[in-house]
Design an enzyme around this catalytic site. Structure first.
Site, PDB file in Angstrom:
ATOM      1  NE  ARG A  16     -25.596 -34.218  16.007  1.00 52.64           N
ATOM      2  CZ  ARG A  16     -25.491 -35.359  14.689  1.00 52.64           C
ATOM      3  NH1 ARG A  16     -24.490 -36.132  15.746  1.00 52.64           N
ATOM      4  NH2 ARG A  16     -25.108 -36.418  13.854  1.00 52.64           N
ATOM      5  CB  VAL A  27     -37.861 -37.374  12.959  1.00 53.28           C
ATOM      6  CG1 VAL A  27     -37.611 -35.907  12.396  1.00 53.28           C
ATOM      7  CG2 VAL A  27     -37.051 -38.352  12.754  1.00 53.28           C
ATOM      8  CE1 TYR A  64     -30.237 -48.216   8.617  1.00 52.74           C
ATOM      9  CE2 TYR A  64     -29.412 -50.617   7.697  1.00 52.74           C
ATOM     10  CZ  TYR A  64     -29.663 -49.268   7.422  1.00 52.74           C
ATOM     11  OH  TYR A  64     -28.708 -48.019   6.725  1.00 52.74           O
ATOM     12  CE  LYS A  93     -32.405 -47.017   6.877  1.00 52.51           C
ATOM     13  NZ  LYS A  93     -33.166 -45.336   6.335  1.00 52.51           N
ATOM     14  CB  THR A 103     -21.692 -40.369   6.375  1.00 49.90           C
ATOM     15  OG1 THR A 103     -22.328 -41.832   7.149  1.00 49.90           O
ATOM     16  CG2 THR A 103     -22.145 -40.635   5.113  1.00 49.90           C
ATOM     17  CD  GLU A 104     -21.113 -37.719  12.653  1.00 54.06           C
ATOM     18  OE1 GLU A 104     -22.105 -37.910  12.886  1.00 54.06           O
ATOM     19  OE2 GLU A 104     -20.781 -36.687  12.224  1.00 54.06           O
ATOM     20  CG  PHE A 105     -24.265 -46.015   8.678  1.00 54.16           C
ATOM     21  CD1 PHE A 105     -25.831 -45.982   8.612  1.00 54.16           C
ATOM     22  CD2 PHE A 105     -23.841 -47.349   8.522  1.00 54.16           C
ATOM     23  CE1 PHE A 105     -26.786 -46.782   8.480  1.00 54.16           C
ATOM     24  CE2 PHE A 105     -24.703 -48.419   8.359  1.00 54.16           C
ATOM     25  CZ  PHE A 105     -26.096 -48.503   8.717  1.00 54.16           C
TER      26      PHE A 105
END
Length: 258
Positions: free
Chosen positions: A42, A65, A157, A161, A192-194
């Site tokens: 962004r 990425v 997910y 990880k 957070t924005e997670f």
């Protein structure tokens, strides 16, 4: 007096620097006198971060990425003095959806693998040779407690990880004798924005995990990252797993017929 490393000697490359852990880490390092290369998708947020930290402290690069060629080219084109990178925070990552494996959109799985797995691979591969050539440094990867502990809806997910954790451990073997340290940070519940990303902008659903409890903050995680990297060069922190005090391991789930 115990001697830690001086962050004023650091040039820190941070992916996912436009929000959450990455943004908090950029501020923590710049505030301690380090130079920061902030990478993210962004542009407007990158420009705001550069204005906040100052052009002498922060160089910005617009980067996805998931694109190997773009990642490689961006790293090769970083100008002096920001090219002397000796700390890498491979932070870019996300979760999408919370549906059972049989119901989830396959595109969500693909995006998580492309970002959390391949994006991490590309970041490490593009930056590690430079760290070795410059005589050492530190790679910090951003894992999750989901890499160790399962929960419903986190199939890919959590698997991604677990990959992050194992790559970090394997890198430790690969860089033996190269003066490169490797640390995996494994946060639990952090506000957070997670969740907003996981639920694709649904603010109501995104707020639910944090209701009635006290989650960790992005600054909490950034402080752990910072601490691991300023430890003396002879000390390698392999893993830091951290949870909110109000969070604990889930009990075993036992299905019972009605």
């Amino acid at each position: 007096m115990y001697q830690t490393l001086d962050p004023r000697d650091f040039t820190v490359f941070i992916t996912g620097a436009t929000s959450g852990f990455g943004l908090a880490a950029a501020r923590r390092y710049a505030g301690a006198g380090a130079k920061v290369v902030a990478a993210g998708r962004r542009r407007d947020r990158l420009e705001a971060l550069k204005a906040e930290l100052g052009a002498d402290a922060c160089h910005i690069v617009e980067l996805d990425v998931r694109d190997w060629r773009a990642t490689s080219d961006v790293v090769a084109a970083i100008p002096a003095p920001f090219d002397a990178i000796n700390v890498v925070l491979a932070n870019a990552g996300l979760a999408l959806g919370l549906q059972p494996a049989a119901d989830i959109d396959i595109a969500d799985w693909e995006t998580m693998v492309d970002t959390n797995v391949k994006g991490l691979m590309y970041t490490v591969r593009a930056l590690l040779p430079g760290l070795i050539a410059r005589g050492g440094g530190h790679i910090v990867t951003m894992g999750s407690v989901a890499g160790d502990y399962s929960y419903p809806g986190a199939s890919v997910y959590g698997a991604s990880k677990a990959f992050v954790k194992q790559l970090a451990l394997n890198l430790r073997a690969d860089v033996q004798g190269k003066k490169v340290r490797v640390t995996n940070i494994e946060p639990g519940l952090a506000e957070t924005e997670f969740s907003l990303v996981r639920f694709k902008g649904d603010a109501g659903r995104a707020s639910k995990p944090y209701e009635g409890t006290q989650a960790m903050t992005a600054e909490d995680i950034a402080e752990a990252v910072f601490w691991a990297t300023v430890m003396p060069a002879h000390v390698n922190i392999n893993r830091i797993q951290m949870m909110a005090t109000t969070q604990a391991f889930a009990p075993f789930d036992i299905f019972r017929e009605d």
